[in-house]
Design a protein around this motif. Structure first.
Motif, PDB file in Angstrom:
ATOM      1  N   LYS A 292     -54.547  48.481  88.128  1.00 55.81           N
ATOM      2  CA  LYS A 292     -55.187  48.528  89.448  1.00 55.81           C
ATOM      3  C   LYS A 292     -54.901  49.845  90.156  1.00 55.81           C
ATOM      4  O   LYS A 292     -55.667  50.259  91.023  1.00 55.81           O
ATOM      5  N   ASP A 293     -53.801  50.487  89.794  1.00 61.07           N
ATOM      6  CA  ASP A 293     -53.393  51.714  90.483  1.00 61.07           C
ATOM      7  C   ASP A 293     -54.491  52.775  90.508  1.00 61.07           C
ATOM      8  O   ASP A 293     -54.625  53.507  91.474  1.00 61.07           O
ATOM      9  N   TYR A 294     -55.269  52.848  89.446  1.00 59.23           N
ATOM     10  CA  TYR A 294     -56.327  53.866  89.360  1.00 59.23           C
ATOM     11  C   TYR A 294     -57.327  53.765  90.504  1.00 59.23           C
ATOM     12  O   TYR A 294     -57.846  54.780  90.961  1.00 59.23           O
ATOM     13  N   ALA A 295     -57.620  52.547  90.967  1.00 59.88           N
ATOM     14  CA  ALA A 295     -58.637  52.321  91.989  1.00 59.88           C
ATOM     15  C   ALA A 295     -58.071  52.352  93.407  1.00 59.88           C
ATOM     16  O   ALA A 295     -58.821  52.227  94.371  1.00 59.88           O
ATOM     17  N   CYS A 296     -56.768  52.507  93.526  1.00 58.60           N
ATOM     18  CA  CYS A 296     -56.094  52.344  94.813  1.00 58.60           C
ATOM     19  C   CYS A 296     -55.715  53.663  95.475  1.00 58.60           C
ATOM     20  O   CYS A 296     -55.699  54.707  94.840  1.00 58.60           O
ATOM     21  N   HIS A 297     -55.395  53.533  96.753  1.00 55.73           N
ATOM     22  CA  HIS A 297     -54.726  54.606  97.478  1.00 55.73           C
ATOM     23  C   HIS A 297     -53.247  54.238  97.529  1.00 55.73           C
ATOM     24  O   HIS A 297     -52.896  53.057  97.530  1.00 55.73           O
ATOM     25  N   HIS A 298     -52.405  55.250  97.587  1.00 58.95           N
ATOM     26  CA  HIS A 298     -50.966  55.043  97.511  1.00 58.95           C
ATOM     27  C   HIS A 298     -50.314  55.673  98.732  1.00 58.95           C
ATOM     28  O   HIS A 298     -50.458  56.866  98.969  1.00 58.95           O
ATOM     29  N   LEU A 299     -49.617  54.822  99.494  1.00 60.20           N
ATOM     30  CA  LEU A 299     -48.956  55.256 100.720  1.00 60.20           C
ATOM     31  C   LEU A 299     -47.473  55.451 100.426  1.00 60.20           C
ATOM     32  O   LEU A 299     -46.798  54.513 100.003  1.00 60.20           O
ATOM     33  N   LEU A 300     -46.997  56.647 100.642  1.00 59.94           N
ATOM     34  CA  LEU A 300     -45.604  56.986 100.363  1.00 59.94           C
ATOM     35  C   LEU A 300     -44.927  57.446 101.647  1.00 59.94           C
ATOM     36  O   LEU A 300     -45.495  58.255 102.395  1.00 59.94           O
ATOM     37  N   LEU A 301     -43.723  56.937 101.910  1.00 63.72           N
ATOM     38  CA  LEU A 301     -42.919  57.390 103.041  1.00 63.72           C
ATOM     39  C   LEU A 301     -41.669  58.077 102.508  1.00 63.72           C
ATOM     40  O   LEU A 301     -40.910  57.483 101.741  1.00 63.72           O
ATOM     41  N   PHE A 302     -41.498  59.315 102.913  1.00 67.68           N
ATOM     42  CA  PHE A 302     -40.355  60.117 102.482  1.00 67.68           C
ATOM     43  C   PHE A 302     -39.397  60.307 103.653  1.00 67.68           C
ATOM     44  O   PHE A 302     -39.830  60.478 104.792  1.00 67.68           O
ATOM     45  N   ASP A 303     -38.092  60.304 103.370  1.00 66.71           N
ATOM     46  CA  ASP A 303     -37.101  60.563 104.413  1.00 66.71           C
ATOM     47  C   ASP A 303     -36.952  62.068 104.622  1.00 66.71           C
ATOM     48  O   ASP A 303     -37.677  62.875 104.010  1.00 66.71           O
ATOM     49  N   ASN A 304     -36.011  62.446 105.467  1.00 66.15           N
ATOM     50  CA  ASN A 304     -35.812  63.865 105.785  1.00 66.15           C
ATOM     51  C   ASN A 304     -35.364  64.688 104.587  1.00 66.15           C
ATOM     52  O   ASN A 304     -35.504  65.909 104.581  1.00 66.15           O
ATOM     53  N   ASP A 305     -34.803  64.022 103.572  1.00 63.53           N
ATOM     54  CA  ASP A 305     -34.380  64.712 102.351  1.00 63.53           C
ATOM     55  C   ASP A 305     -35.491  64.745 101.301  1.00 63.53           C
ATOM     56  O   ASP A 305     -35.246  65.070 100.143  1.00 63.53           O
ATOM     57  N   GLN A 306     -36.697  64.351 101.703  1.00 62.38           N
ATOM     58  CA  GLN A 306     -37.859  64.307 100.817  1.00 62.38           C
ATOM     59  C   GLN A 306     -37.693  63.304  99.677  1.00 62.38           C
ATOM     60  O   GLN A 306     -38.258  63.472  98.599  1.00 62.38           O
ATOM     61  N   GLU A 307     -36.917  62.254  99.924  1.00 64.52           N
ATOM     62  CA  GLU A 307     -36.753  61.178  98.953  1.00 64.52           C
ATOM     63  C   GLU A 307     -37.698  60.038  99.334  1.00 64.52           C
ATOM     64  O   GLU A 307     -37.789  59.665 100.508  1.00 64.52           O
ATOM     65  N   LEU A 308     -38.394  59.487  98.356  1.00 66.34           N
ATOM     66  CA  LEU A 308     -39.292  58.362  98.604  1.00 66.34           C
ATOM     67  C   LEU A 308     -38.453  57.138  98.959  1.00 66.34           C
ATOM     68  O   LEU A 308     -37.612  56.711  98.174  1.00 66.34           O
ATOM     69  N   VAL A 309     -38.682  56.586 100.155  1.00 71.57           N
ATOM     70  CA  VAL A 309     -37.895  55.441 100.602  1.00 71.57           C
ATOM     71  C   VAL A 309     -38.737  54.188 100.828  1.00 71.57           C
ATOM     72  O   VAL A 309     -38.187  53.092 100.960  1.00 71.57           O
ATOM     73  N   ALA A 310     -40.064  54.332 100.874  1.00 71.96           N
ATOM     74  CA  ALA A 310     -40.932  53.168 101.062  1.00 71.96           C
ATOM     75  C   ALA A 310     -42.316  53.476 100.512  1.00 71.96           C
ATOM     76  O   ALA A 310     -42.739  54.640 100.468  1.00 71.96           O
ATOM     77  N   TYR A 311     -43.006  52.418 100.097  1.00 70.90           N
ATOM     78  CA  TYR A 311     -44.278  52.595  99.412  1.00 70.90           C
ATOM     79  C   TYR A 311     -45.146  51.345  99.593  1.00 70.90           C
ATOM     80  O   TYR A 311     -44.621  50.234  99.688  1.00 70.90           O
ATOM     81  N   ALA A 312     -46.451  51.534  99.629  1.00 74.21           N
ATOM     82  CA  ALA A 312     -47.415  50.426  99.593  1.00 74.21           C
ATOM     83  C   ALA A 312     -48.674  50.893  98.876  1.00 74.21           C
ATOM     84  O   ALA A 312     -49.046  52.062  98.932  1.00 74.21           O
ATOM     85  N   ARG A 313     -49.313  49.933  98.225  1.00 73.17           N
ATOM     86  CA  ARG A 313     -50.556  50.212  97.499  1.00 73.17           C
ATOM     87  C   ARG A 313     -51.712  49.611  98.294  1.00 73.17           C
ATOM     88  O   ARG A 313     -51.678  48.438  98.657  1.00 73.17           O
ATOM     89  N   ILE A 314     -52.718  50.420  98.556  1.00 70.12           N
ATOM     90  CA  ILE A 314     -53.894  49.994  99.306  1.00 70.12           C
ATOM     91  C   ILE A 314     -55.019  49.750  98.295  1.00 70.12           C
ATOM     92  O   ILE A 314     -55.462  50.671  97.610  1.00 70.12           O
ATOM     93  N   VAL A 315     -55.435  48.491  98.228  1.00 63.73           N
ATOM     94  CA  VAL A 315     -56.319  48.027  97.159  1.00 63.73           C
ATOM     95  C   VAL A 315     -57.717  47.750  97.717  1.00 63.73           C
ATOM     96  O   VAL A 315     -57.854  47.041  98.718  1.00 63.73           O
TER      97      VAL A 315
END
Length: 149
Positions: free
Chosen positions: A43-66
Motif C-alpha cells: 500500500k505504501d506505493y499509493a500513499c503519502h508519508h508524514l514524517l516528524l523529525f526532532d531537532n536532531d533530525q531523527e525521525l520520531v513519529a510517522y503516519a501513512r495517509i492512504v
C-alpha cells in the motif's frame, strides 16, 4: 519541542527517509508490540508519508495517509507510530492533527477512517474520531474502526 514535518508521496521519499520510516515501524509494530506480520504490504506505493523529525533530525513519529479505496472506502490514516523516547510529550497529538490536516490538504474535506488499537479509543476521540464498527483482532491486538466526518 518543535518538530520538522515532511509529507511526501512514496516516489518522492529519499532512500534515507524510506529507511527511517520502515525502521521506526518495525521497531514499534514488530519488535515492541511483538507482532509477526509483513509491514510492507504494497500500500505504501499509493500513499503519502508524514514524517516528524526532532531537532536532531531523527525521525520520531510517522503516519501513512492512504487514499480512498486502498484500505477502506474512505481516505484513511494508518501506521500511526511514535518513538518510545518521545511518548508522553504530546507528539502523538501533534502527529494525529498533522495527519488529519495533510489528508484534508491532499484529498479535500473528506471523511477519514482509521483502524485504531482498542486501547487508544479515548486518544483518537480527542481528535474528533468516533467509533464506527465492532472490535476485531489484527495480529493479536484488538482494534476498532473509527471515523472523522
Amino acid at each position: 519541542m518543535n518538530y520538522t514535518q515532511i509529507c511526501k508521496a512514496f516516489n518522492d521519499l529519499t532512500v534515507t527517509e524510506l529507511y527511517q520510516l520502515l525502521k521506526l515501524r518495525s521497531e514499534v509494530f514488530v519488535v515492541e508490540q511483538n507482532c509477526v506480520f509483513l509491514d510492507t504490504d504494497d500500500k505504501d506505493y499509493a500513499c503519502h508519508h508524514l514524517l516528524l523529525f526532532d531537532n536532531d533530525q531523527e525521525l520520531v513519529a510517522y503516519a501513512r495517509i492512504v487514499p480512498a479505496g486502498k484500505s477502506y472506502a474512505e481516505a484513511s490514516i494508518g501506521r500511526i507510530v511514535s518513538s518510545k523516547k518521545v511518548r508522553g510529550t504530546g507528539v502523538g497529538k501533534i502527529l494525529t492533527q498533522a495527519a488529519i490536516d495533510q489528508t484534508k490538504k491532499i484529498y479535500g474535506d473528506v471523511p477519514i477512517r482509521i483502524g485504531a488499537q482498542y486501547y487508544a479509543i479515548k486518544f483518537y476521540e480527542q481528535s474528533g474520531f468516533k467509533i464506527d464498527g465492532e472490535i476485531y483482532d489484527e495480529d493479536g491486538i484488538d482494534h476498532i474502526e473509527m471515523i472523522l466526518s
